[in-house]
Scaffold this motif. Structure first.
Motif, short mmCIF file in Angstrom:
data_model
loop_
_atom_site.label_atom_id
_atom_site.label_comp_id
_atom_site.label_asym_id
_atom_site.label_seq_id
_atom_site.Cartn_x
_atom_site.Cartn_y
_atom_site.Cartn_z
N GLY A 248 0.79 -1.23 0.00
CA GLY A 248 0.00 0.00 0.00
C GLY A 248 0.81 1.27 0.00
N SER A 249 2.11 1.18 0.15
CA SER A 249 2.94 2.38 0.23
C SER A 249 3.25 2.90 -1.16
CB SER A 249 4.22 2.09 1.00
OG SER A 249 5.00 1.10 0.35
N THR A 250 3.45 4.21 -1.26
CA THR A 250 3.75 4.87 -2.52
C THR A 250 4.88 5.86 -2.33
OG1 THR A 250 2.12 6.61 -2.13
CG2 THR A 250 1.36 4.65 -3.32
N ALA A 251 5.54 6.18 -3.43
CA ALA A 251 6.64 7.15 -3.38
C ALA A 251 6.85 7.70 -4.78
CB ALA A 251 7.92 6.49 -2.86
N VAL B 222 5.65 7.37 -16.00
CA VAL B 222 5.96 5.96 -15.83
C VAL B 222 5.87 5.59 -14.35
CG1 VAL B 222 7.43 5.76 -17.87
CG2 VAL B 222 8.44 6.42 -15.68
N ALA B 223 5.54 4.33 -14.11
CA ALA B 223 5.40 3.87 -12.72
C ALA B 223 6.02 2.49 -12.57
CB ALA B 223 3.93 3.81 -12.32
N ILE B 224 6.59 2.24 -11.41
CA ILE B 224 7.11 0.93 -11.04
C ILE B 224 6.20 0.37 -9.96
CG2 ILE B 224 9.05 -0.33 -10.02
CD1 ILE B 224 10.85 1.86 -11.21
N ILE B 225 5.68 -0.82 -10.19
CA ILE B 225 4.74 -1.42 -9.25
C ILE B 225 5.31 -2.74 -8.75
CG2 ILE B 225 2.43 -2.38 -8.93
CD1 ILE B 225 2.91 -0.03 -11.77
N VAL B 226 5.48 -2.86 -7.45
CA VAL B 226 5.89 -4.12 -6.84
C VAL B 226 4.61 -4.85 -6.44
CG1 VAL B 226 7.21 -5.23 -5.01
CG2 VAL B 226 8.02 -3.08 -6.01
N ARG B 227 4.28 -5.92 -7.14
CA ARG B 227 2.98 -6.54 -6.99
C ARG B 227 2.91 -7.57 -5.87
NH1 ARG B 227 -0.42 -4.67 -10.38
NH2 ARG B 227 0.14 -3.93 -12.48
N THR B 228 4.00 -8.27 -5.59
CA THR B 228 3.96 -9.34 -4.59
C THR B 228 5.25 -9.37 -3.79
OG1 THR B 228 5.02 -11.13 -5.84
CG2 THR B 228 2.69 -10.69 -6.34
N PRO B 229 5.22 -10.01 -2.61
CA PRO B 229 6.46 -10.15 -1.83
C PRO B 229 7.54 -10.95 -2.54
CG PRO B 229 4.53 -10.60 -0.47
CD PRO B 229 4.05 -10.53 -1.88
N VAL B 230 7.18 -11.74 -3.55
CA VAL B 230 8.18 -12.53 -4.27
C VAL B 230 9.21 -11.62 -4.93
CG1 VAL B 230 8.54 -14.22 -6.12
CG2 VAL B 230 6.55 -14.41 -4.63
N ALA B 231 8.78 -10.42 -5.33
CA ALA B 231 9.74 -9.47 -5.91
C ALA B 231 10.85 -9.17 -4.93
CB ALA B 231 9.02 -8.19 -6.31
N VAL B 232 10.50 -9.04 -3.66
CA VAL B 232 11.51 -8.75 -2.63
C VAL B 232 12.40 -9.96 -2.41
CG1 VAL B 232 11.87 -7.83 -0.32
CG2 VAL B 232 9.81 -7.19 -1.59
N ASN B 233 11.80 -11.17 -2.52
CA ASN B 233 12.63 -12.37 -2.45
C ASN B 233 13.72 -12.35 -3.51
OD1 ASN B 233 10.00 -13.18 -1.17
ND2 ASN B 233 11.11 -15.09 -0.88
N TYR B 234 13.32 -12.05 -4.74
CA TYR B 234 14.29 -12.01 -5.83
C TYR B 234 15.39 -10.99 -5.57
CZ TYR B 234 11.81 -15.02 -9.19
OH TYR B 234 11.24 -16.08 -9.84
N LEU B 235 15.01 -9.82 -5.07
CA LEU B 235 15.99 -8.77 -4.83
C LEU B 235 16.90 -9.12 -3.68
CD1 LEU B 235 13.74 -5.66 -5.41
CD2 LEU B 235 15.80 -6.26 -6.68
N ALA B 236 16.37 -9.82 -2.66
CA ALA B 236 17.22 -10.23 -1.55
C ALA B 236 18.21 -11.30 -1.98
CB ALA B 236 16.35 -10.74 -0.40
N VAL C 136 6.03 -2.44 -14.96
CA VAL C 136 6.34 -1.06 -15.35
C VAL C 136 5.16 -0.54 -16.16
CG1 VAL C 136 7.85 0.43 -16.71
CG2 VAL C 136 8.83 -1.42 -15.35
N GLU C 137 4.57 0.54 -15.71
CA GLU C 137 3.50 1.19 -16.45
C GLU C 137 4.10 2.36 -17.22
OE1 GLU C 137 0.46 2.34 -13.74
OE2 GLU C 137 -0.27 0.30 -13.40
N GLY C 138 3.74 2.47 -18.50
CA GLY C 138 4.33 3.50 -19.34
C GLY C 138 5.46 2.93 -20.17
N ASP C 139 6.22 3.81 -20.80
CA ASP C 139 7.27 3.41 -21.71
C ASP C 139 8.48 2.84 -20.97
OD1 ASP C 139 8.62 3.46 -24.35
OD2 ASP C 139 9.89 4.93 -23.36
N MET C 140 8.91 1.64 -21.37
CA MET C 140 10.02 0.98 -20.67
C MET C 140 11.32 1.76 -20.80
SD MET C 140 11.25 -1.48 -18.84
CE MET C 140 10.05 -2.81 -18.82
#
Length: 439
Positions: free
Chosen positions: A44-47, A54-68, A87-91
């Motif tokens: 729910g957090s935004t920044a 363009v927007a970057i959306i982290v959809r699930t905790p699995v994304a954090v697993n990958y980054l860790a 990624v929303e908008g132009d890559m």
């Protein structure tokens, strides 16, 4: 920034004042509070800039697993390809904005700050470990195919990238089916016109003429072979390690009515007989050769030429040789070009010269590759649904990310594209005009 924070189930609170950092807070600490993109996370957090295109959306905790598990570009790529980051908008715009932030010295975190962030997300290192998406090449699979750049392993690598689907490549490359840097007269030239211009530039540098014998190594779908036969009356043979490319090319040659002049074979360039060719073109193959194989590569091409013959070598290069090469475990090697290696233009010219070639011309087409890639990116976006239906969401995402990133790489001089023309002297005669007839 939102004040929502979500804990992983069965996990206690920790971090500063006993709370877990929200993902948007981590994002701000890593890239700065004024990042020129929108950021939204599953907690729910935004920044970031709420008005960014363009927007970057982290959809699930699995994304954090990958980054860790793999901090940096590899973890982000895994999360995006697998659909846990969007990624929303132009890559390209998103990558450009984030690259600008990443290279900003003011956003460098202290070791203490990095330690706090690591502690905040540390639980994911020990639970819910996730395998890379299937589009990632497993190094163990390649190692089982022989040593780096052996014939068996090269065949496996080429199959990984080029045998994705001919229908998919038609969607991305367009009617020319040419997967190498085009040459643009102006920035408004169409991709098809620019690919024709590239093939003709190669033909004019080689000085093709009716009745000559051309060998095109790493010929792809046969674009240069068809051009040489149709426009110059040349007897042209192309070879490729991709079975799907060879089959498509042979059908296209027949449809063009050029079967009496042109042929594409499913063959390793090292297996082509020596000593019968007036000209050789190598367009986009050298990236797959490997540094230690360059002497044998150029010597082999030299031996296949008649005296007075010419070689045009066209390939992606590093700006200079002290720039770090492509890393074997980097994103490009894992997802796009396994075993790919880039050399500086000086190194390539030296190896050509050592093999016996007299260097007659060299030029850098870096800006042209940015424009070429933009054309491919536009094709992919325009045909996105059809591309996903053909190869799946994950593979289509690999291509969207890789091509947009390459636009940025060529624009910023991270990589270049060089054409180098060499002659196998006929005694001391080069049989070249006093001034080049090509522009």
């Amino acid at each position: 920034m939102s004040n929502v924070a979500v804990l992983h189930p069965n996990e206690g609170r920790h971090g500063e004042k006993g709370t877990i950092m929200r993902l948007a807070e981590i994002f701000e600490r890593v890239v700065g509070a004024d990042a020129p993109v929108r950021f939204r996370a599953y907690d729910g957090s935004t920044a970031g800039d709420p008005n960014s295109d363009v927007a970057i959306i982290v959809r699930t905790p699995v994304a954090v697993n990958y980054l860790a598990q793999a901090p940096g570009a590899l973890g982000l790529t895994r999360a995006y390809v697998a659909g846990h980051i969007d990624v929303e908008g132009d890559m390209y715009t998103a990558l450009k904005h984030m690259s600008d932030v990443a290279f900003n010295e003011g956003n460098r975190l202290s070791p203490l700050e990095l330690a706090r962030i690591a502690k905040s997300v540390g639980w994911v290192k020990f639970v819910n470990r996730v395998a890379p998406p299937p589009q990632e090449v497993r190094r163990t699979r390649l190692f089982g195919r022989g040593s780096r750049h052996s014939k068996g392993r090269d065949a496996e690598v080429i199959q990984h990238h080029y045998d994705v689907s001919n229908a998919f490549y038609e969607l991305v490359l367009g009617p020319s089916m040419t997967y190498t840097c085009a040459v643009f007269d102006t920035e408004d030239s169409t991709l098809e016109d620019a690919q024709y211009r590239k093939h003709d530039l190669v033909a004019r540098k080689l000085g093709l003429g009716e009745g000559m014998r051309l060998l095109d190594v790493g010929c792809g779908w046969g674009g240069m072979v068809v051009h040489a036969a149709r426009e110059y009356g040349v007897r042209a043979l192309g070879v490729t390690l991709s079975k799907e490319q060879a089959e498509w090319a042979q059908k296209n040659i027949a449809q063009c009515g050029l079967s009496d002049l042109a042929e594409v074979r499913h063959m390793d360039y090292r297996d082509v007989p020596d000593g019968i060719y007036d000209r050789i073109s190598s367009i986009g193959l050298t990236e797959h050769i490997g540094e230690r194989n360059l002497p044998g590569y150029f010597s082999g091409l030299y031996d296949k030429l008649k005296p007075g013959g010419r070689l045009l070598n066209h390939c992606i290069t590093r700006p200079h040789n002290d720039v770090p090469p492509m890393t074997p475990n980097g994103v490009i090697n894992r997802y796009v070009f396994p075993d790919g290696e880039l050399e500086g233009p000086g190194r390539l010219q030296t190896e050509m010269n050592q093999a016996g070639f007299e260097i007659r011309h060299q030029e850098n087409l870096r800006e042209h590759y940015s424009l070429t890639l933009r054309g491919w990116c536009d094709n992919l976006e325009r045909n996105w649904d059809a591309a996903v239906a053909e190869v799946g969401q994950g593979t289509a995402r690999v291509w969207r990310l890789y091509m947009a990133g390459c636009v940025l790489g060529f624009e910023r001089n991270v990589v270049q594209l060089h054409q180098i023309l060499g002659v196998k002297l006929d005694g001391t005669a080069a049989h070249m005009p006093l001034r080049p007839s090509f522009a």
